[in-house]
Design a protein around this motif. Sequence first.
Motif, PDB file in Angstrom:
ATOM      1  N   GLY A 164       0.486  -0.930  -0.128  1.00 24.74           N
ATOM      2  CA  GLY A 164      -0.002  -0.055  -0.430  1.00 24.74           C
ATOM      3  C   GLY A 164       0.884   0.917   0.040  1.00 24.74           C
ATOM      4  N   ALA A 165       0.104   2.042  -0.239  1.00 20.21           N
ATOM      5  CA  ALA A 165       0.984   3.609  -0.454  1.00 20.21           C
ATOM      6  C   ALA A 165       1.629   4.193   0.828  1.00 20.21           C
ATOM      7  CB  ALA A 165       0.149   4.922  -0.837  1.00 20.21           C
ATOM      8  N   GLU A 166       2.304   5.238   1.326  1.00 19.71           N
ATOM      9  CA  GLU A 166       2.611   5.644   2.253  1.00 19.71           C
ATOM     10  C   GLU A 166       1.113   6.234   3.069  1.00 19.71           C
ATOM     11  OE1 GLU A 166       4.933   9.094   1.771  1.00 19.71           O
ATOM     12  OE2 GLU A 166       6.784   7.965   2.088  1.00 19.71           O
ATOM     13  N   SER A 167       0.716   5.728   4.542  1.00 18.61           N
ATOM     14  CA  SER A 167      -0.260   5.568   5.031  1.00 18.61           C
ATOM     15  C   SER A 167      -1.380   4.682   5.199  1.00 18.61           C
ATOM     16  CB  SER A 167      -0.340   7.671   6.017  1.00 18.61           C
ATOM     17  OG  SER A 167      -1.006   7.040   6.245  1.00 18.61           O
ATOM     18  N   SER A 168      -1.426   4.037   4.594  1.00 13.55           N
ATOM     19  CA  SER A 168      -2.594   3.542   3.883  1.00 13.55           C
ATOM     20  C   SER A 168      -3.068   2.364   5.080  1.00 13.55           C
ATOM     21  CB  SER A 168      -2.436   2.451   3.030  1.00 13.55           C
ATOM     22  OG  SER A 168      -1.204   2.010   2.684  1.00 13.55           O
ATOM     23  N   GLY A 169      -2.341   2.241   6.012  1.00 10.98           N
ATOM     24  CA  GLY A 169      -2.809   1.370   7.368  1.00 10.98           C
ATOM     25  C   GLY A 169      -2.026   0.238   7.247  1.00 10.98           C
ATOM     26  N   LYS A 170      -1.080  -0.515   6.622  1.00  9.81           N
ATOM     27  CA  LYS A 170      -0.570  -1.722   6.469  1.00  9.81           C
ATOM     28  C   LYS A 170       0.222  -1.613   7.609  1.00  9.81           C
ATOM     29  CE  LYS A 170       2.882  -0.954   3.707  1.00  9.81           C
ATOM     30  NZ  LYS A 170       3.165   0.338   4.285  1.00  9.81           N
ATOM     31  N   SER A 171       0.987  -0.639   8.700  1.00  9.65           N
ATOM     32  CA  SER A 171       1.479  -1.571   9.509  1.00  9.65           C
ATOM     33  C   SER A 171       0.161  -1.717  10.632  1.00  9.65           C
ATOM     34  CB  SER A 171       2.642  -0.602  10.734  1.00  9.65           C
ATOM     35  OG  SER A 171       3.983  -0.410   9.478  1.00  9.65           O
TER      36      SER A 171
END
Length: 352
Positions: free
Chosen positions: A186-193
């Motif tokens: 996912g893009a940056e700040s897309s909630g992966k972590s």
Amino acid sequence: MSISPRMGLVVGKFWPFHKGHQLLLETAAAQVTDLVVMVYANPDSGTMPAATRARWIQELYRGDEMAEGARIGATPLRVFALSAEADGIPADDADDDAHRTFVQRWLAQRGISIDVVFSSESYGPGFAEHLGAAHVAVDAPRRQVPVSGTKLRSNAAEHAQFLHPLVAAELGTVSPATVPRVVFLGAESSGKSTLCAALAQVCQTVWVPEYGRTLHEQKHGNLDYEDLLYIARRHVELEDEAIGKARSVLFCDTNAATTALYSYYYFHRCDPILRALAAVCGQRYAHTFVCAPTVPFEQDGWRGPEALRSFQHGTILMQLDFYGIPYTLVEGSVEERVGQVTRQLRAAGAWD
């Protein structure tokens, strides 16, 4: 046998470089203050020549401090790739004396004096004696790492468990895992972590954070081109280390394909080894999920502008289509995304 030599030597084809070779080099490095590694074969490989094999060694033993070069622990590695044209190496089927004389002359020309030779082959003791050095045998019966270069050349996929992921990728295969790896892109700040952490808690397993973020912060955002391959290499190593702690499934934040995208984005080029790691992501991960960039953007000081998210998202989807990797888009709140992922994993029999 307890010895404290100064300069060690390992000579081999390393065709391909496998975990038996890693055992050899790591055992040697623990007993010397400097280690010379000579890589050559005659005839050489057309697809993975000595220069490529030497670079595998240098890459696998390169740490965060790139300026220090390759080293194992505190011991620096001096890795040399030799060729018949430049160095006049004897043919593989030449007698032992020809090889011993060649190595002795090559070392003397460079002012290198060897104290101890490390090998896993029967020729080792005689070779060391010819150089006036001690000899240490390392796993000569192949009990610790039961593999050989011959077996790997004949069928790398069948014996991929004996290869580092970086080398396996260059051979077009992946090391097997005891539990399935599930990756989130996912893009940056897309909630992966956030999603990985939540899923690990729900599934009572572990997850692997994005190593690129870790190194990015360690270097205060000043990543170099060479860091991108290192990031991908360390990430797959951390995944493999986490496999033993995982229950049923291992969740992974980001993969080498995304790291390759960042390499092109920041530096307009990508290391061939990193491209190889990206190309086998379809084999490495049992399931791929892409987090939609619909959660509120959080600027933590390390990310690019919010406007970049849409472009990053589209590029990731394009890359997955290009590699022919099936994926599932997850949207909504964290709880909704957890439900979407767990339902698919249950349906696939990857989690109960």
